[in-house]
Design a protein around this motif. Structure first.
Motif, PDB file in Angstrom:
ATOM      1  N   PRO A 176       0.801  -1.226   0.000  1.00  0.00           N
ATOM      2  CA  PRO A 176       0.000   0.000   0.000  1.00  0.00           C
ATOM      3  C   PRO A 176       0.835   1.277   0.000  1.00  0.00           C
ATOM      4  O   PRO A 176       0.436   2.271  -0.619  1.00  0.00           O
ATOM      5  N   MET A 182      -0.308   4.004   3.557  1.00  0.00           N
ATOM      6  CA  MET A 182      -0.736   4.806   2.404  1.00  0.00           C
ATOM      7  C   MET A 182      -0.463   6.289   2.634  1.00  0.00           C
ATOM      8  O   MET A 182      -0.026   6.993   1.718  1.00  0.00           O
ATOM      9  N   CYS A 235      -4.365  -3.998  -3.289  1.00  0.00           N
ATOM     10  CA  CYS A 235      -3.138  -3.592  -3.974  1.00  0.00           C
ATOM     11  C   CYS A 235      -3.139  -3.970  -5.446  1.00  0.00           C
ATOM     12  O   CYS A 235      -2.526  -3.273  -6.267  1.00  0.00           O
ATOM     13  N   ILE A 240      -2.536  -0.265   7.265  1.00  0.00           N
ATOM     14  CA  ILE A 240      -2.678  -0.032   5.825  1.00  0.00           C
ATOM     15  C   ILE A 240      -2.861   1.456   5.554  1.00  0.00           C
ATOM     16  O   ILE A 240      -2.209   2.038   4.679  1.00  0.00           O
TER      17      ILE A 240
END
Length: 543
Positions: A17, A337, A116, A333
């Motif tokens: 990510p 990001m 992803c 996650i």
């Protein structure tokens, strides 16, 4: 050795990510940039594993108008936290007794691999060059500046001698190199050591996280139900917790997280996970179902005090390579990001300020610490240390009080200074643990589990698990800690065999699922995980 060479503006290592978000954000802001993204897995998502509860905050920043087009899985509809008293009893905590960070409003239960793969298509549509099956093996360092990476050779035999199909690794030069390899990344580890990026910081702390996907009888799963908990089977000197996520299509994800600062060398995290599933709280969901996937991966969970310096000349650390997971939420996650978004911003800023030469990327660290990502890690800076020092009951109470009464954190510095590999007691001071035999219904052995990870390693290639001293496993580790590698590895990679009455240390490298636990927990720090031939390793279908 002559190598082919290619040049790009930006090289990104790791199609998770963080790396994919950085690639997309770069091309959104500067379409003329040439961006190359390398992934050691055979395909995008092959090596990705996460629980995975997902907060879409960073996805909304990346795609403000169409973030809901992403594969967002199952929205959370019901949230529970349990304390397992023993192998039969459990107590469900009322909502008010759970630290606020453990609640999951507006979260989704997703497959990280599916997310992803979707992000990779978006990146390619913008012109990012993505190369799966290529492992980055070395940093190119010239005059103290990161100039790119070298990919691993293909076609070497077990002795490291080129075969007929040998292809030397390529030299990929980039003005900016972004490392987004996940927890305990091979190049990230090199960068931190080479440039002393962890000087003055608390050591990074890790856990090993297990995950299985189960197909249940029709009507058994309650889509959107989320269970977390701690306690049994982990005992004194061992911390962690379990999860049970109800997916769609009558499937659940079940797992156990075991902190790698545990003390008993006889402990086997894998067998603790198998034991967990026999507790009535989980058994009544899993019984009669079929296990269809298995995997394990190290988790970087040290938090705020363990963040290294995040930049070196020409290079940035992203996501779990840097340790951005928010352990108080058991989520990483969205933080990975966000680090990708901030890294892209730093590159664009540096490029504009230094059009003709090397750029200063220090803005990335300042921006990260000032962002909502930095604020969330700072608020949770005592969370892991409290659990480690005070245990699940007192530590949990400390975290509840801090989050409820001091939302910016108590004015103290609760540290966790002992590296995970130093915590093992001598085998004579620890109680051996006898684990029950797997029943093949709820609990299983390592080899049948590894089969579900869809492993592929070419047999005739150099062993990617390097020993600095081949005598240490028997001479030191066996004598002092009953060689814990044969227990902490979740895939049966390490064995002690009897050869003519003498113990022999054997490495079954083809079993490796790339969890990195050996690189972290080996008490002698003698095992170094390196990337095997590109494309090798697990191929997780939907973890």
């Amino acid at each position: 050795m002559e190598r082919e060479a290619m040049e790009f503006d930006v090289i990104i290592v790791g199609a998770g990510p963080a790396g994919l978000t950085a690639a997309i954000a770069l091309k959104q802001q500067a379409p003329d940039l040439s961006v190359c993204l390398l992934e050691k897995g055979a395909e995008i998502g092959a090596h990705l594993i996460s629980g995975a509860l997902f907060d879409a905050i960073a996805l909304r920043e990346l795609f403000p108008e169409r973030w809901q087009e992403a594969p967002l899985g199952t929205p959370v509809t019901r949230d529970e936290v349990h304390l397992l008293i023993d192998g039969q009893r459990a107590v469900r905590l009322p909502g008010w007794a759970v630290p606020p960070s453990m609640h999951n409003p507006e979260s989704h239960i997703i497959s990280l691999g599916q997310l992803c793969r979707w992000l990779a298509k978006e990146a390619e549509a913008l012109g990012v060059e993505i190369y799966p099956g290529f492992a980055a093996s070395e940093l190119i360092i010239e005059e103290g500046h990161i100039k790119g990476i070298i990919t691993g050779d293909l076609g070497l035999n077990k002795q490291g001698v080129p075969r007929a199909d040998h292809v030397p690794g390529m030299a990929l030069y980039g003005r900016y190199t972004l490392l987004a390899e996940g927890a305990r990344g091979h190049l990230g580890k090199q960068l931190i050591e080479q440039f002393g990026l962890d000087a003055g910081r608390q050591p990074q702390h890790y856990a090993i996280g297990f995950k299985e996907i189960w197909q249940l009888p029709p009507g058994r799963a309650e889509a959107g139900r989320v269970l977390h908990g701690s306690g049994w089977p982990l005992g004194k000197g061992c911390h962690g917790g379990f999860y049970l996520y109800h997916l769609g299509e009558d499937r659940v994800a079940v797992g156990l997280i075991v902190d790698l600062n545990y003390q008993n060398p006889w402990l086997s995290p894998f067998d603790e996970f198998q034991r967990l599933k026999h507790h009535p709280l989980l058994r009544r969901t899993l019984e009669g179902g079929e296990r269809i996937a298995y995997g394990a991966r190290a988790i970087a969970k040290g938090g705020w005090y363990s963040l290294p310096r995040l930049h070196a000349p020409g290079c940035l650390l992203l996501g779990c390579d840097a340790g951005t997971l928010d352990f108080s939420r058991i989520k990483g996650i969205h933080t990975a990001m966000k680090s990708g978004l901030l890294a892209a911003e730093a590159v664009i800023r540096a490029r504009a300020a230094h059009a003709g030469g090397p750029a200063d990327l220090a803005h990335y660290e300042h921006a990260l610490r000032a962002s909502w990502l930095g604020e969330s890690l700072h608020r949770a800076r005592h969370f892991g240390a409290a659990l480690h020092r005070f245990g699940p009951w007192l530590g949990g109470a400390f975290n509840w009080l801090e989050q409820r009464l001091f939302p910016r954190g108590l004015p103290l510095r609760l540290r966790d200074p002992e590296p995970d590999y130093r915590t093992l007691r001598h085998q004579s001071r620890a109680t051996p643990i006898s684990y029950p035999q797997p029943d093949g219904k709820l609990s299983f052995d390592r080899l049948s589990s590894v089969y579900l990870a869809n492993l592929h390693h070419e047999e005739d290639q150099p062993c990617h698990l390097k020993l600095q001293d081949a005598s240490i496993p028997i001479r030191v580790n066996l004598a002092n800690w009953a060689e814990p590698a044969q227990r902490y590895c979740p895939a049966g990679v390490f064995e002690i065999l009897d050869r003519e009455g003498e113990p022999h240390f054997q490495i079954n490298a083809a079993n490796c699922i790339h969890c990195k636990t050996c690189d972290i927990k080996d008490p002698s720090q003698n095992i170094c995980w390196t990337p095997p031939q590109g494309g090798s390793g697990p191929n997780y279908p939907g973890l």
